[in-house]
Design a protein around this motif. Sequence first.
Motif: not given
Lengths: 574, 31
Positions: B4, A85, B7-8, A276, A82, A272, B10-12, B14
């Motif tokens: 992008m 992001v 992508t944000y 991950y 978080l 990122f 996708k990050v959340v 995952v």
Amino acid sequence: MSAIDWTIIAVYLAWVIWDGIRLSKNTDEIEGYFLASRSLPWWAVGLSVMATQLSAITMIGTTGQGYAVGMSLLQQYYALPLAMVILAVTFVPFFHNARIFTAYEYLEKRFDAKTRSFTALLFLFSRGMATGAVISAPAVVLSVMIGLDVTTTCLLLALPTAFYTMFGGVQAVAWTDVKQMYLIVGGLVAACIALMMGLPDNVGIGEALRIAGTTGRLQVFDFSTDPSARYTFWTGTIGALFLFLSYFGTDQSQVQRYLTAKSIDEARTSLFMSAYWKIPLQALVMIIGVFMFLFYIFTPPPMLFNRAHDQRVRESARAGEYAALEQRFGEAVVARKQAAEQLAEAQRSSDPAATAVRSAAFKAEEQRVLGVRAEAVSLVKDVSGDSSYNDINYVFPTFIVTHLPVGLIGLLMAAIFAAAMSTVSGELSALSTSTVIDFYRRWVRDDGDQAHLLWVSKVATLFWAVFASIVAIWASELGSLIEVVNRFGSFFYGSILGVFLLAIGWKRANSTGAFVGLLTGMGVVGWVTVSTSIAFLWHNLIGAVVVFVVGMIVSEATGPRKPQSAVRTTPAGR
Amino acid sequence: MTAMSRTYIKVVVVWVATLAALYGFQAYFTR
């Protein structure tokens, strides 16, 4: 260690210096030396960011933590994705558009020179001392494990790192970080496989993990709302969010990494990679600790993992008492092994009642082992006078040198060196950058002479390497002082984040508000640390909020901020 | 929606999946 293992370590040290220098380009210009001419691909930046975070303290301390108490520490990393992001949306475009070398440079463009210099000074002081600790902790352990004195192991870690960082700049740091990261992860995976293969044939991996589960070592979610509890889901997702925002958003050792990226989107993508992979990687480190606990259930462990202290007690007047404890420890270990085998058998029978009974019996035997070990630790403290004795950092290195085959020992020792060096190199480069850009070029000389600045940068890198080495070598005598300094660091980590949040998030904020807010935030966090039992991960949140609120109030009370022309105040790269 | 922004998300996603997997891991081996 065998000659083959020593050769592997020597080859690694020679290769890392040669490779770091070889891959450095355009290091005759200051932007090339400090920021790789903003040319690195996202994957190299991402791996470099991860390598800088993953220090040798993580490899030996966190695995030891997994062995002793389990995986609860993992919760500390839950907020990291978080934070990445949030930083990708806010800080990253600001820093890239401002075309700065250091995070603190931005604060002068936004506020004034005083705020910039003060935050940079806090960074230099805390990071300089912390770099000493990053060298010292593995050096002390390695000295016991491989039989060299602490000064030698400190210099073995510091000198090659200083050499390639000094001559290759940030490019040498980033490209060696990439290779070192492969070595570290390869070493960790190899250790994990070796540990799983070391379990007895009659106990499967699933059964073994259930045995660890009965001791609470697999608890990765604790929803306790006790504010003094150190690692809970809430400290991990709320308190640690502010820690990571501060670390990745305002600490030069991290900001410098993503300032080297080709573009804003490449910088974002590099972050990122941590989003991950950081939690799975930390889980791997901790599960190694848990597997070591399981391994030493079925293979008798030493009563104490620090051989130097073990030897000291054996040669003391209380050797007889120690031998009696060892006798009791051996008996308790045998009983625990039998209880574990019976628990595994009950699990195979799928009989819940029998499993519950065997589980209780195993836990009782585990407590017996821990009780005898606690008596031994107490004896060591009495004999050595070292009241802070703790040998969990020695568990993983002991496993490596006593149970792994020749070749793999050298590989894992090289991986521990790599983990320390990748962190130290990043920090030396950041310390040098801040020293030259925030102080020398700002206050002493700014005539655009690239060759001169480059020379000063190399001298600054050498200075910080020497400083960190001296701190590391004397760390055993300065043990409590180092702890005080590290605690001092936590006083202002959240507060510095508060200043940056004020700079980016409150348009009417001025330099007086920022500076008063920063001092107030540090004071409040200092008071909270000394006077309350609130867990340290909350301190970052408290510091950031106090600085932001006080900064807003003081700014509103003292008038408009200075006109701003040099820096965009909207994240244009979004 | 930009690449992008996706992508944000996708990050959340995952991140949530990782925490769910860890919760499942804890529940399975500590029951």
